[in-house]
Each structure stands twice: as structure tokens, then as C-alpha cells.
Design a protein around this motif. Structure first.
Motif, PDB file in Angstrom:
ATOM      1  N   ALA A  69     -13.232 -61.842 -16.751  1.00 36.28           N
ATOM      2  CA  ALA A  69     -11.925 -61.712 -17.412  1.00 36.28           C
ATOM      3  C   ALA A  69     -11.568 -60.244 -17.603  1.00 36.28           C
ATOM      4  CB  ALA A  69     -11.937 -62.432 -18.758  1.00 36.28           C
ATOM      5  N   PHE A  70     -12.520 -59.447 -17.995  1.00 32.39           N
ATOM      6  CA  PHE A  70     -12.297 -58.013 -18.183  1.00 32.39           C
ATOM      7  C   PHE A  70     -11.968 -57.339 -16.851  1.00 32.39           C
ATOM      8  CE2 PHE A  70     -13.898 -53.644 -18.537  1.00 32.39           C
ATOM      9  CZ  PHE A  70     -13.153 -53.207 -19.620  1.00 32.39           C
ATOM     10  N   GLY A 124       1.754 -61.442  -7.523  1.00 35.27           N
ATOM     11  CA  GLY A 124       1.244 -60.562  -8.573  1.00 35.27           C
ATOM     12  C   GLY A 124       1.014 -61.253  -9.898  1.00 35.27           C
ATOM     13  N   SER A 125       1.749 -62.305 -10.162  1.00 38.12           N
ATOM     14  CA  SER A 125       1.566 -63.021 -11.427  1.00 38.12           C
ATOM     15  C   SER A 125       0.236 -63.766 -11.469  1.00 38.12           C
ATOM     16  CB  SER A 125       2.713 -64.000 -11.647  1.00 38.12           C
ATOM     17  OG  SER A 125       2.707 -65.001 -10.640  1.00 38.12           O
ATOM     18  N   GLN A 126      -0.419 -63.897 -10.343  1.00 40.05           N
ATOM     19  CA  GLN A 126      -1.699 -64.606 -10.304  1.00 40.05           C
ATOM     20  C   GLN A 126      -2.804 -63.831 -11.001  1.00 40.05           C
ATOM     21  OE1 GLN A 126      -1.912 -67.770  -9.355  1.00 40.05           O
ATOM     22  NE2 GLN A 126       0.276 -67.527  -9.069  1.00 40.05           N
ATOM     23  N   PHE A 127      -2.717 -62.508 -11.000  1.00 37.66           N
ATOM     24  CA  PHE A 127      -3.773 -61.707 -11.622  1.00 37.66           C
ATOM     25  C   PHE A 127      -3.760 -61.847 -13.145  1.00 37.66           C
ATOM     26  CE2 PHE A 127      -2.881 -59.962  -7.490  1.00 37.66           C
ATOM     27  CZ  PHE A 127      -4.137 -60.022  -6.915  1.00 37.66           C
ATOM     28  N   PRO A 128      -2.594 -61.706 -13.811  1.00 36.72           N
ATOM     29  CA  PRO A 128      -2.594 -61.954 -15.253  1.00 36.72           C
ATOM     30  C   PRO A 128      -2.928 -63.407 -15.588  1.00 36.72           C
ATOM     31  CG  PRO A 128      -0.503 -60.963 -14.569  1.00 36.72           C
ATOM     32  CD  PRO A 128      -1.328 -61.176 -13.349  1.00 36.72           C
ATOM     33  N   ALA A 129      -2.461 -64.341 -14.760  1.00 38.70           N
ATOM     34  CA  ALA A 129      -2.756 -65.762 -15.006  1.00 38.70           C
ATOM     35  C   ALA A 129      -4.254 -66.023 -14.897  1.00 38.70           C
ATOM     36  CB  ALA A 129      -1.986 -66.639 -14.026  1.00 38.70           C
ATOM     37  N   LEU A 130      -4.884 -65.415 -13.925  1.00 36.45           N
ATOM     38  CA  LEU A 130      -6.328 -65.575 -13.748  1.00 36.45           C
ATOM     39  C   LEU A 130      -7.080 -64.986 -14.941  1.00 36.45           C
ATOM     40  CD1 LEU A 130      -8.783 -66.386 -12.055  1.00 36.45           C
ATOM     41  CD2 LEU A 130      -8.492 -64.266 -10.753  1.00 36.45           C
ATOM     42  N   ALA A 131      -6.716 -63.777 -15.350  1.00 34.17           N
ATOM     43  CA  ALA A 131      -7.380 -63.142 -16.490  1.00 34.17           C
ATOM     44  C   ALA A 131      -7.172 -63.958 -17.763  1.00 34.17           C
ATOM     45  CB  ALA A 131      -6.857 -61.719 -16.682  1.00 34.17           C
ATOM     46  N   LYS A 132      -5.951 -64.433 -17.987  1.00 35.30           N
ATOM     47  CA  LYS A 132      -5.645 -65.218 -19.186  1.00 35.30           C
ATOM     48  C   LYS A 132      -6.434 -66.530 -19.194  1.00 35.30           C
ATOM     49  CE  LYS A 132      -1.785 -67.267 -21.668  1.00 35.30           C
ATOM     50  NZ  LYS A 132      -0.340 -67.481 -21.687  1.00 35.30           N
ATOM     51  N   ASP A 154      -8.240 -55.682 -15.718  1.00 32.99           N
ATOM     52  CA  ASP A 154      -8.005 -54.307 -15.281  1.00 32.99           C
ATOM     53  C   ASP A 154      -7.206 -54.237 -13.983  1.00 32.99           C
ATOM     54  OD1 ASP A 154      -9.239 -53.189 -17.460  1.00 32.99           O
ATOM     55  OD2 ASP A 154     -11.099 -52.674 -16.400  1.00 32.99           O
ATOM     56  N   LEU A 155      -7.354 -55.247 -13.140  1.00 36.98           N
ATOM     57  CA  LEU A 155      -6.629 -55.255 -11.861  1.00 36.98           C
ATOM     58  C   LEU A 155      -5.131 -55.508 -12.035  1.00 36.98           C
ATOM     59  CD1 LEU A 155      -8.988 -57.216  -9.457  1.00 36.98           C
ATOM     60  CD2 LEU A 155      -8.623 -54.754  -9.605  1.00 36.98           C
ATOM     61  N   VAL A 156      -4.737 -56.076 -13.139  1.00 39.30           N
ATOM     62  CA  VAL A 156      -3.329 -56.400 -13.363  1.00 39.30           C
ATOM     63  C   VAL A 156      -2.466 -55.158 -13.158  1.00 39.30           C
ATOM     64  CG1 VAL A 156      -1.650 -57.098 -15.126  1.00 39.30           C
ATOM     65  CG2 VAL A 156      -3.790 -58.355 -14.857  1.00 39.30           C
ATOM     66  N   TYR A 157      -2.919 -54.030 -13.659  1.00 39.09           N
ATOM     67  CA  TYR A 157      -2.140 -52.796 -13.547  1.00 39.09           C
ATOM     68  C   TYR A 157      -2.172 -52.229 -12.132  1.00 39.09           C
ATOM     69  CZ  TYR A 157      -2.217 -53.326 -18.520  1.00 39.09           C
ATOM     70  OH  TYR A 157      -2.067 -53.844 -19.777  1.00 39.09           O
ATOM     71  N   ALA A 165      -8.420 -72.688  -7.201  1.00 37.32           N
ATOM     72  CA  ALA A 165      -7.092 -72.369  -6.659  1.00 37.32           C
ATOM     73  C   ALA A 165      -6.576 -71.029  -7.178  1.00 37.32           C
ATOM     74  CB  ALA A 165      -6.104 -73.479  -6.995  1.00 37.32           C
ATOM     75  N   LEU A 166      -6.853 -70.708  -8.439  1.00 33.73           N
ATOM     76  CA  LEU A 166      -6.421 -69.411  -8.989  1.00 33.73           C
ATOM     77  C   LEU A 166      -7.148 -68.262  -8.300  1.00 33.73           C
ATOM     78  CD1 LEU A 166      -6.036 -69.811 -12.865  1.00 33.73           C
ATOM     79  CD2 LEU A 166      -4.290 -69.162 -11.213  1.00 33.73           C
ATOM     80  N   TRP A 167      -8.447 -68.427  -8.115  1.00 37.38           N
ATOM     81  CA  TRP A 167      -9.215 -67.402  -7.408  1.00 37.38           C
ATOM     82  C   TRP A 167      -8.703 -67.236  -5.978  1.00 37.38           C
ATOM     83  CZ3 TRP A 167     -12.128 -64.012  -9.758  1.00 37.38           C
ATOM     84  CH2 TRP A 167     -12.755 -64.333 -10.948  1.00 37.38           C
TER      85      TRP A 167
END
Length: 93
Positions: free
Chosen positions: A29-30, A57-65, A34-37, A76-78
Motif C-alpha cells: 500500500a505504501f 491513472g485512477s487505478q493507482f490510487p484505487a489500488l493503494a486505497k 508513492d506511485l500515484v504522484y 484485476a486491480l493489479w
């Protein structure tokens, strides 16, 4: 290897995603957070790259969340996050 200035960044992002997928949930998650930015669309890149980042791009915040909230992320998210990153690399070649 591409000479595009984004190549090292996107290559790093791909390596981080692959490592995160094999890591403990808290660490993953951490790492993904960090990749979101790094993966954000800025409007400064080539049009096709910006489109990929806007679409995926919305997949990265969704994955972290999801990793933080549910302590698990479905394959599927990965897959979507990895696919967006691989598509970006393909556009740089």
C-alpha cells in the motif's frame, strides 16, 4: 532503451508494482501510494501518453486505497495498474 526522460520513471514504476505485488499488504500500500504522484497525468507529455494516464491513472490510487482499506487487492486491480504501466513503456519505445 528509450531516450525519453520519462523512461526511467516508468521503468521504476513497473519494478515497484511488481515488487509491491509480492510484498506484505502494508508495504505494498505504501509503495503503490508513492506511485500515484509519479503516474499522474500532467499535460506535459505526448498526447498518447497523457491519454493512457488519464484512462488508467485512477487505478493507482484505487489500488493503494483498496490495499489500505481491505488489506487485499483483487488481481484485476493489479493487472490494470501493471497494464497501464506497460502500455506507457510501449509508447516510449
Amino acid at each position: 532503451m528509450s531516450e525519453d526522460p520519462d523512461f526511467p520513471k516508468v521503468n521504476h514504476a513497473l519494478q515497484v508494482l511488481r515488487q509491491a505485488r509480492l510484498s506484505r499488504t502494508e508495504a505494498a500500500a505504501f509503495m503503490v501510494g508513492d506511485l500515484v504522484y509519479e503516474m499522474a497525468a500532467t499535460g506535459l507529455r505526448a498526447t498518447e501518453i497523457e491519454e493512457v494516464l488519464r484512462l488508467h491513472g485512477s487505478q493507482f490510487p484505487a489500488l493503494a486505497k483498496t490495499l489500505r482499506a481491505e488489506r487485499f487487492a483483487p488481481p484485476a486491480l493489479w493487472k490494470t495498474a501493471l497494464g497501464a504501466t506497460e502500455t506507457w513503456i510501449g509508447l516510449l519505445d
